[in-house]
Design an enzyme around this catalytic site. Structure first.
Site, short mmCIF file in Angstrom:
data_model
loop_
_atom_site.label_atom_id
_atom_site.label_comp_id
_atom_site.label_asym_id
_atom_site.label_seq_id
_atom_site.Cartn_x
_atom_site.Cartn_y
_atom_site.Cartn_z
N HIS A 276 0.73 -19.31 -56.81
CA HIS A 276 -0.26 -20.38 -57.52
C HIS A 276 -1.76 -19.80 -57.78
O HIS A 276 -2.02 -18.93 -56.78
CB HIS A 276 -0.21 -21.69 -56.63
CG HIS A 276 -1.28 -22.53 -56.93
ND1 HIS A 276 -1.63 -23.13 -58.14
CD2 HIS A 276 -2.31 -23.13 -56.28
CE1 HIS A 276 -2.69 -23.85 -58.38
NE2 HIS A 276 -3.02 -23.92 -57.40
N CYS B 297 -0.50 -28.96 -56.33
CA CYS B 297 -0.42 -27.54 -57.12
C CYS B 297 1.15 -26.83 -56.49
O CYS B 297 1.66 -25.81 -57.21
CB CYS B 297 -1.37 -26.77 -56.70
SG CYS B 297 -2.94 -27.28 -56.84
N ASN C 91 -7.05 -22.79 -62.37
CA ASN C 91 -6.20 -23.36 -61.59
C ASN C 91 -5.63 -24.69 -62.44
O ASN C 91 -6.46 -25.57 -62.82
CB ASN C 91 -6.75 -23.75 -60.27
CG ASN C 91 -5.89 -24.51 -59.34
OD1 ASN C 91 -4.91 -24.74 -59.77
ND2 ASN C 91 -6.28 -24.68 -58.27
O1 UT7 Z 1 -4.94 -25.54 -55.75
C1 UT7 Z 1 -5.50 -25.86 -54.52
C2 UT7 Z 1 -7.09 -26.04 -54.94
N1 UT7 Z 1 -8.12 -25.75 -53.85
C3 UT7 Z 1 -8.24 -24.67 -53.88
O2 UT7 Z 1 -7.46 -23.52 -54.23
C4 UT7 Z 1 -9.50 -24.51 -53.04
C5 UT7 Z 1 -9.42 -22.92 -52.13
N2 UT7 Z 1 -10.92 -22.94 -51.87
C6 UT7 Z 1 -11.53 -21.98 -52.68
O3 UT7 Z 1 -11.24 -21.41 -53.41
C7 UT7 Z 1 -13.09 -21.73 -52.25
O4 UT7 Z 1 -13.39 -22.21 -50.93
C8 UT7 Z 1 -14.14 -22.12 -53.26
C9 UT7 Z 1 -14.13 -21.15 -54.45
C10 UT7 Z 1 -13.82 -23.53 -53.70
C11 UT7 Z 1 -15.48 -21.91 -52.57
O5 UT7 Z 1 -15.69 -20.47 -52.13
P1 UT7 Z 1 -16.22 -20.11 -50.53
O6 UT7 Z 1 -16.20 -18.63 -50.78
O7 UT7 Z 1 -15.32 -20.78 -49.86
O8 UT7 Z 1 -17.68 -20.78 -50.98
P2 UT7 Z 1 -18.34 -22.15 -49.87
O9 UT7 Z 1 -17.66 -23.45 -50.16
O10 UT7 Z 1 -18.54 -21.57 -48.34
O11 UT7 Z 1 -19.86 -22.07 -50.40
C12 UT7 Z 1 -20.65 -20.88 -50.22
C13 UT7 Z 1 -22.07 -21.28 -51.06
C14 UT7 Z 1 -22.59 -22.65 -50.51
O12 UT7 Z 1 -23.95 -22.46 -50.53
P3 UT7 Z 1 -24.93 -22.33 -49.16
O13 UT7 Z 1 -24.26 -23.54 -48.40
O14 UT7 Z 1 -24.23 -21.15 -48.43
O15 UT7 Z 1 -26.22 -22.21 -49.54
C15 UT7 Z 1 -22.26 -23.34 -51.89
O16 UT7 Z 1 -22.99 -24.57 -51.97
O17 UT7 Z 1 -21.84 -21.24 -52.54
C16 UT7 Z 1 -22.17 -22.36 -53.07
N3 UT7 Z 1 -21.68 -22.98 -54.06
C17 UT7 Z 1 -21.88 -22.52 -55.39
N4 UT7 Z 1 -22.85 -21.62 -55.79
C18 UT7 Z 1 -22.73 -21.22 -56.95
C19 UT7 Z 1 -20.39 -23.63 -54.19
N5 UT7 Z 1 -20.06 -23.70 -55.57
C20 UT7 Z 1 -20.85 -22.85 -56.04
C21 UT7 Z 1 -20.84 -22.60 -57.52
N6 UT7 Z 1 -21.92 -21.68 -57.86
N7 UT7 Z 1 -19.98 -22.87 -58.52
#
Ligand code: UT7
Length: 331
Positions: free
Chosen positions: A257, A112, A287
């Site tokens: 980004h 990215c 993204n």
């Molecule tokens: O360009 C570089 C590319 N990378 C990035 O930009 C990634 C940067 N990271 C992020 O943007 C965030 O970490 C995410 C959007 C990917 C995830 O958000 P988060 O607030 O860090 O969520 P998390 O991974 O801590 O997940 C929280 C909960 C989990 O459930 P439990 O374990 O708390 O029960 C996940 O399983 O949300 C769940 N979850 C979802 N729920 C509904 C993960 N993805 C989803 C989803 N819909 N799509």
């Protein structure tokens, strides 16, 4: 001698994939995606459309704005993690598609952060070449939909397809300042495992097992990348402001980004930059990896929001991990 941006272009495919569409594909909700990322929809290219095709659209628009023809280009630099093929380079395919018969061509991988890396490399080549390279076409383009695991809700909601292009001119008769005021690119190879496409390279060639284990898709440790992203963008922005002496209140636009609205807000807060001057189009674009920063730049440019002399701060982070910032003066 002066090196300036004389044209910008960008492209996203027509087909829109909304959060409501994703609700039917994986266990997610529009509410979760919007509140955690800011994304409402993204654009997805069709099966017969490759990264070189996305690139060609952005390239044509940038060349038209620049008022030059493709055969005048000396250099094509394509940043992408989704090349049409591992080799030949997408830049070579693009050269054929737009008729840039006189251009040297290469691809560059910085995920990215790709466009900022690509601009830094092309700018440095133009600067060092004493006029050998006069016109460069610098692109960030990705068809991420081709490497997204559409069964993985933690990643498939984030990404979209798109391309962006910038035409640079090295003019020996122009004595105005270059468009680059200060820049910083960096990387930390200790974090290669946080965001990657595991198979298909020499470390793990394609096999039935790699396909069965879904190793040809993006794998990401989202939470860890999130924290490092904020640090990488904020630190590189601070660096370019420090070395240039340009203060936050002098910056007309910040173009980060477009990975996650929460990452953008956290980085802006760290830098004391008001959100009104931070450009965000993530709601409708998602993204788009290497294309992201350039799509924003082109949208601002075509909307007439960039004025001569404006300071524009671009910044990005991505797989590698890589990060960077480029402070530009709009000319
Ligand atoms: O360009 C570089 C590319 N990378 C990035 O930009 C990634 C940067 N990271 C992020 O943007 C965030 O970490 C995410 C959007 C990917 C995830 O958000 P988060 O607030 O860090 O969520 P998390 O991974 O801590 O997940 C929280 C909960 C989990 O459930 P439990 O374990 O708390 O029960 C996940 O399983 O949300 C769940 N979850 C979802 N729920 C509904 C993960 N993805 C989803 C989803 N819909 N799509």
């Amino acid at each position: 001698m002066s090196i300036r941006i004389i044209g910008t272009g960008s492209y996203v495919p027509e087909r829109v994939l909304t959060n409501q569409d994703l609700e039917k594909m994986v266990d997610t909700t529009d509410e979760w995606i919007t509140s955690r990322t800011g994304i409402q929809e993204r654009h997805i290219a069709g099966e017969g459309v490759f990264t070189s095709d996305l690139s060609a659209e952005a390239a044509k628009r940038a060349l038209e704005m620049a008022g030059i023809t493709a055969d005048q280009l000396d250099l094509i630099s394509v940043a992408t993690v989704t090349p049409d093929t591992t080799f030949p380079s997408t830049a070579c395919v693009l050269q054929r598609k737009i008729g840039a018969v006189n251009a040297a061509c290469y691809d560059l991988v910085a995920a990215c952060t790709g466009l900022i890396y690509s601009l830094e490399v092309a700018y440095s080549l133009l600067k060092a070449s004493s006029g050998k390279y006069r016109y460069a076409l610098v692109l960030g383009a990705d068809k991420l939909s081709s490497i997204v695991d559409w069964t993985d809700r933690s990643t498939c909601i984030l990404f979209g397809d798109g391309s962006s292009a910038v035409v640079l001119k090295n003019d020996p008769d122009d004595h105005s300042p270059d468009f680059v005021v200060a820049s910083k690119i960096g990387a930390n190879g200790n974090y290669t495992d946080l965001l990657k496409l595991p198979a298909g390279g020499s470390a793990m060639p394609a096999s039935h097992a790699t396909v069965d284990n879904r190793l040809h898709y993006i794998h990401m440790a989202g939470k860890e990348v999130f924290k490092l992203a904020v640090n990488g963008m904020a630190d590189s922005c601070k660096y370019v402001m420090n070395v240039s002496g340009v203060r936050p209140e002098e910056i007309a636009w910040v173009i980060p980004h477009q990975a996650n609205k929460r990452i953008i807000s956290a980085a802006a807060q760290r830098l004391n930059l008001p959100l009104e001057r931070v450009y965000v189009n993530i709601e409708h674009i998602g993204n788009t990896s290497a294309a992201s920063v350039g799509i924003c730049l082109d949208e601002l440019n075509r909307a007439g929001k960039l004025k001569t002399g404006d300071y524009i701060l671009t910044t990005a982070f991505g797989g590698g991990l890589t990060w960077g910032a480029m402070l530009m003066r709009w000319t």
